[in-house]
Design an enzyme around this catalytic site. Structure first.
Site, short mmCIF file in Angstrom:
data_model
loop_
_atom_site.label_atom_id
_atom_site.label_comp_id
_atom_site.label_asym_id
_atom_site.label_seq_id
_atom_site.Cartn_x
_atom_site.Cartn_y
_atom_site.Cartn_z
N ARG A 153 0.84 -1.21 0.00
CA ARG A 153 0.00 0.00 0.00
C ARG A 153 0.87 1.26 0.00
O ARG A 153 0.59 2.21 0.72
CB ARG A 153 -0.96 0.04 1.21
N SER A 201 -9.64 -0.48 4.35
CA SER A 201 -8.88 -0.82 5.56
C SER A 201 -8.34 0.45 6.21
O SER A 201 -7.72 1.28 5.54
CB SER A 201 -7.71 -1.72 5.22
N GLU A 270 -3.44 3.01 6.85
CA GLU A 270 -3.48 2.77 5.41
C GLU A 270 -4.26 3.89 4.73
O GLU A 270 -3.88 4.37 3.67
CB GLU A 270 -4.14 1.42 5.10
C1 LIG Z 1 -15.13 -1.13 0.62
C2 LIG Z 1 -13.68 -0.86 0.26
C3 LIG Z 1 -12.82 -1.93 0.07
C4 LIG Z 1 -11.48 -1.72 -0.24
N1 LIG Z 1 -10.66 -2.79 -0.43
C5 LIG Z 1 -9.37 -2.59 -0.79
C6 LIG Z 1 -8.51 -3.70 -1.05
O1 LIG Z 1 -8.91 -4.86 -0.99
N2 LIG Z 1 -7.23 -3.44 -1.38
C7 LIG Z 1 -6.74 -2.15 -1.49
O2 LIG Z 1 -5.56 -1.99 -1.81
N3 LIG Z 1 -7.53 -1.10 -1.24
C8 LIG Z 1 -8.83 -1.28 -0.91
N4 LIG Z 1 -9.64 -0.20 -0.66
C9 LIG Z 1 -9.04 1.15 -0.67
C10 LIG Z 1 -9.06 1.90 -2.01
O3 LIG Z 1 -10.09 1.47 -2.85
C11 LIG Z 1 -7.74 1.81 -2.76
O4 LIG Z 1 -6.69 2.32 -1.98
C12 LIG Z 1 -7.76 2.58 -4.08
O5 LIG Z 1 -6.55 2.33 -4.75
C13 LIG Z 1 -7.95 4.09 -3.91
O6 LIG Z 1 -8.26 4.64 -5.18
P1 LIG Z 1 -9.01 6.04 -5.28
O7 LIG Z 1 -9.03 6.44 -6.71
O8 LIG Z 1 -10.31 5.98 -4.60
O9 LIG Z 1 -7.98 6.95 -4.50
P2 LIG Z 1 -8.19 8.18 -3.42
O10 LIG Z 1 -8.79 7.62 -2.19
O11 LIG Z 1 -8.95 9.26 -4.13
O12 LIG Z 1 -6.71 8.59 -3.20
C14 LIG Z 1 -5.81 7.73 -2.54
C15 LIG Z 1 -4.40 8.30 -2.67
O13 LIG Z 1 -4.04 8.27 -4.06
C16 LIG Z 1 -3.63 9.58 -4.49
N5 LIG Z 1 -4.03 9.75 -5.89
C17 LIG Z 1 -5.26 9.57 -6.43
N6 LIG Z 1 -5.22 9.81 -7.76
C18 LIG Z 1 -3.92 10.16 -8.06
C19 LIG Z 1 -3.24 10.55 -9.25
N7 LIG Z 1 -3.86 10.65 -10.43
N8 LIG Z 1 -1.92 10.83 -9.16
C20 LIG Z 1 -1.25 10.76 -7.98
N9 LIG Z 1 -1.85 10.40 -6.82
C21 LIG Z 1 -3.17 10.11 -6.86
C22 LIG Z 1 -4.35 10.55 -3.55
O14 LIG Z 1 -3.68 11.78 -3.48
C23 LIG Z 1 -4.32 9.77 -2.23
O15 LIG Z 1 -3.08 9.97 -1.60
C24 LIG Z 1 -10.99 -0.39 -0.37
C25 LIG Z 1 -11.87 0.69 -0.20
C26 LIG Z 1 -13.20 0.47 0.12
C27 LIG Z 1 -14.12 1.64 0.29
#
Ligand SMILES: Cc1cc2nc3c(=O)[nH]c(=O)nc-3n(C[C@H](O)[C@H](O)[C@H](O)COP(=O)(O)OP(=O)(O)OC[C@H]3O[C@@H](n4cnc5c(N)ncnc54)[C@H](O)[C@@H]3O)c2cc1C
Length: 275
Positions: A153, A201, A270
């Protein structure tokens, strides 16, 4: 450039916070003009992010970076493409890529790369060929092909810059839909239902253990502070039922303190907590 005031409920899956101005650049020039500003925060689908009500920062969404190029053994996708769109394309074109992430709501390619998302023994970085990003330092487009800084992560983003697009290795697969169903069922066996407001998480798993197990043994499953609580389904998920940012922080501290007292383990966040 489009700018809109969006609420935390629209911006993040957990929905804690107030409302904020969000900029939607359409191209690299517009993104560059925003990235000059130190105080910007790049937001993807907001599925791993918790926002303070008092934030005084500009948000930038790469929602308009939506290019998709599907080739024989690889796919190149813009940072704003959603995981759900990629999964639908995988089913339609029968290729293997992110079936292990099926069921995660709202996540985008930019966020998946930045968090090096993973599950069930698979990680984004194992499929990466290259990441194109706009460097915060040089304000030029650069290409990353060495992923040694990626870990559990963890990636050099967003500190290094804004991910603009990423290229992933793909494999032909006739059973991709079945694989997705399998992973969604596995997820639903132990995680809270997808309609609840969570940010995934809360803590990273400590080496050789599970944060959820430790929180559970520390008696925190179902424990709440105001409108936020550790889920009864899986203690490492914090569910928002109308709580505030300070209640979220209090609950996080409670989790850390109890686990440290009982097991001597320091839990590391995380979720990205933005203040
Ligand atoms: C129900 C649920 C289950 C989940 N299960 C998992 C799992 O099994 N495994 C897992 O790894 N994660 C899981 N997650 C967490 C999450 O979905 C992941 O971390 C995902 O990768 C986040 O993507 P996002 O676009 O929503 O990012 P955001 O939450 O919008 O951002 C997360 C980080 O990424 C950065 N970021 C976003 N876009 C960019 C970009 N274009 N350039 C640079 N930085 C950027 C942001 O600045 C921030 O620091 C879960 C979340 C939920 C709600």
């Amino acid at each position: 450039m489009e700018v809109r005031e969006l609420s935390a409920k629209e911006l993040t899956t957990i929905g804690i916070g107030s409302s904020y101005p969000v900029y939607f650049p359409e191209n690299l020039e517009e993104l560059k003009s925003l990235l000059r500003n130190e105080d910007i925060f790049i937001i993807g689908g907001g599925s791993n992010t918790v926002l303070s009500e008092k934030l005084n920062r500009k948000f930038v969404s790469l929602r308009k970076f939506r290019n998709i190029l599907l080739e024989e053994d690889r796919i190149t996708v813009g940072a704003g493409v959603k995981l759900s769109e990629l999964l639908a394309l995988q089913i339609q074109k029968k290729f293997s890529l992110f079936e292990f992430l099926a069921g995660i709501p709202k996540a985008t390619v930019g966020g998946l790369v930045a968090q090096n998302a993973g599950a069930f023994g698979h990680e984004i970085k194992d499929r990466l060929v290259e990441v194109k990003f706009l460097s915060r330092e040089t304000l030029e487009v650069e290409v990353l092909r060495d992923f040694s800084e990626f870990g559990y992560r963890k990636s050099p983003f967003p500190e290094l810059g804004a991910v603009v697009e990423a290229t992933f290795k793909i494999f032909h697969s006739q059973k991709v839909k079945e694989e997705m169903k399998k992973f969604v069922s596995l997820r639903l066996e132990k995680q809270p239902p997808f309609y609840l407001r969570t940010a995934g998480s809360t803590f990273k798993n400590p080496p050789g253990d599970s944060a959820g197990r430790l929180l559970d043994l520390a008696g925190l499953k179902g424990f709440s502070v105001g409108g936020v609580k550790f889920s009864e389904f899986h203690a490492n998920f914090i569910v928002n039922e109308g709580g505030s940012f300070s209640e979220f922080l209090e609950l996080v501290e409670m989790g850390r303190k109890k686990v440290k007292e009982k097991f001597g383990v320091d839990l590391e966040l995380e979720v990205r907590v933005i203040t």
